[in-house]
Every structure is written in structure tokens, then in C-alpha cells.
Design a protein around this motif. Sequence first.
Motif, short mmCIF file in Angstrom:
data_model
loop_
_atom_site.label_atom_id
_atom_site.label_comp_id
_atom_site.label_asym_id
_atom_site.label_seq_id
_atom_site.Cartn_x
_atom_site.Cartn_y
_atom_site.Cartn_z
N SER A 4 0.82 -1.22 0.00
CA SER A 4 0.00 0.00 0.00
C SER A 4 0.85 1.26 0.00
O SER A 4 0.39 2.33 -0.40
CB SER A 4 -0.94 0.01 1.21
OG SER A 4 -0.20 0.10 2.42
N ALA A 5 2.11 1.14 0.45
CA ALA A 5 2.98 2.31 0.54
C ALA A 5 4.06 2.34 -0.54
O ALA A 5 4.59 3.41 -0.85
CB ALA A 5 3.65 2.36 1.92
N ALA A 6 4.37 1.20 -1.11
CA ALA A 6 5.47 1.12 -2.07
C ALA A 6 5.00 1.39 -3.49
O ALA A 6 3.81 1.27 -3.80
CB ALA A 6 6.12 -0.26 -1.99
N ILE A 11 12.66 -10.50 2.04
CA ILE A 11 13.19 -9.37 1.28
C ILE A 11 12.57 -9.46 -0.10
O ILE A 11 12.71 -10.48 -0.78
CB ILE A 11 14.72 -9.43 1.18
CG1 ILE A 11 15.35 -9.45 2.56
CG2 ILE A 11 15.25 -8.26 0.37
CD1 ILE A 11 16.83 -9.74 2.55
N GLY A 12 11.86 -8.41 -0.53
CA GLY A 12 11.18 -8.50 -1.81
C GLY A 12 10.90 -7.15 -2.41
O GLY A 12 11.46 -6.14 -2.00
N TYR A 13 10.01 -7.15 -3.37
CA TYR A 13 9.70 -5.91 -4.07
C TYR A 13 8.26 -5.93 -4.58
O TYR A 13 7.62 -6.98 -4.64
CB TYR A 13 10.68 -5.67 -5.23
CG TYR A 13 10.70 -6.78 -6.27
CD1 TYR A 13 9.94 -6.68 -7.43
CD2 TYR A 13 11.49 -7.90 -6.09
CE1 TYR A 13 9.96 -7.68 -8.38
CE2 TYR A 13 11.53 -8.91 -7.03
CZ TYR A 13 10.76 -8.79 -8.18
OH TYR A 13 10.78 -9.80 -9.12
N ASP A 14 7.77 -4.74 -4.91
CA ASP A 14 6.43 -4.59 -5.45
C ASP A 14 6.46 -4.92 -6.94
O ASP A 14 7.07 -4.20 -7.73
CB ASP A 14 5.95 -3.14 -5.23
CG ASP A 14 4.51 -2.93 -5.67
OD1 ASP A 14 4.04 -3.65 -6.56
OD2 ASP A 14 3.87 -2.00 -5.14
N ASN A 15 5.81 -6.00 -7.30
CA ASN A 15 5.75 -6.42 -8.70
C ASN A 15 4.33 -6.21 -9.22
O ASN A 15 3.48 -7.07 -9.12
CB ASN A 15 6.16 -7.88 -8.83
CG ASN A 15 6.18 -8.35 -10.27
OD1 ASN A 15 6.21 -7.55 -11.20
ND2 ASN A 15 6.16 -9.66 -10.46
N SER A 16 4.09 -4.98 -9.71
CA SER A 16 2.76 -4.61 -10.24
C SER A 16 1.66 -4.84 -9.22
O SER A 16 0.59 -5.37 -9.53
CB SER A 16 2.46 -5.39 -11.52
OG SER A 16 3.43 -5.12 -12.51
#
Length: 212
Positions: free
Chosen positions: A40-42, A66-71
Motif C-alpha cells: 500500500s505504501a510502495a 526481502i522482496g519488491y512490489d511487482n505490479s
Amino acid sequence: MALLNANYLGLYAFADSGQTSAYRVTDNSVLADAKTAFLSAAGDGDYGLLVNGDDLLEDTGNVPAIGYDNSGSWANGSANLNLLAAATSTTLDMNNTIDEVVARTTICNSETYVIGGAQSWNLTADGLIQDSVTAGEEGPVALMDIARKKQYVLVRFVLDVTNKDAVDAVTGVNYIGQGIIENVSLTGGFEDTATYSVSVRGYGKLYKYVNA
């Protein structure tokens, strides 16, 4: 009991995120809620860490969260943590500022108490420069480019790079944090072994991860 080989120490980092701002840290004791709050923030492509209330990195399928926003969806990025340097020596320093308080107890008597204040950490490593690297590695030369671009890195300090995801109270322990390369040097000479040294200044807290 066996002694740990110093050559097993390792320095890991994201070498391809190109992130010049700090990694987002989301703190929630419930993993699903932490993922929701992070997304919601990334922004799309932003990397981050999910931690619980005890400053422990959450576990997502036997790998650190540890990850990332993927769409709009959480994507695990721990596999993208590349080995930058299998160091011959690595030092992880933790410092606590101590505040001293003197309190009166009885007439003409007093006691001295100490309390913990600000905390800081840094990591230094030394090792050899290889003439080639294998898949999943970046090599020490990448440190110079990361430093030139002033990118944030995620460092992963492990006691045994050959068994970094072990379920073990000692060799399975990982310390993971983010920071900026404060100093890096690549050294070589005629008929001499090429070496590197790097110092990473920690940003924020240093988190502990133990494979569950």
C-alpha cells in the motif's frame, strides 16, 4: 565443536536494484499484514524488508522476507541477493551509545546507572579479486560502481556461505541490514595478488534472520 573457517564469511547485496533511496521497512508481527502494508505504501519495483516486532526478519518459505512490489503483488527478492565478495576477513561492528545517570539514594550517597542510547553498526570486508565470477555472483569490482552511484545496498552477513540457509543456531544465523558504501578500494600490483576492501555504513537497524 568446530572452529569456523574465516573464508566462509560472506558479503551479499542487491547489485541490480539501482536504489538511491533507503529500502522500505515494514514492521508487523503478522506476515500477511506486513505484505499488505508494504504494497500500500510502495511503488512498482520498490524493494523492502518485512520484519516482526522483535527486529527479526520474517521468514517466507525458508528465505528472508526481502522482496519488491511487482505490479501490486509481493515478489520475493532474496534470490536476487548476489554474492559480492567471499571475504577472507569480514567484521560486523555494533555500537551502543551509553548514557550515564547519577541518582541520589540517601544523604551524601548516590548511585550511577547507565541506559542504552543510539545504536549504530557497520561492516568491513577484505578479500581477493577473481578474474571471473559464476552465476549468482557480482564480484568485488561491482562495489566500485555501487559506490560511484551512491546506491543503497542490502548486506547479508553469514557465518557459512556454503550453508547460509541452514536451520542451525550458529551457522544458520544471518544478520541483514541496509547501508551505503562508505569506502571501497581495489588494489593490484605487478606480479601481485589483486585485493579489495570495503566499508559499509549501516542505515537504520541491523536485523537478524534465522531459518525457521
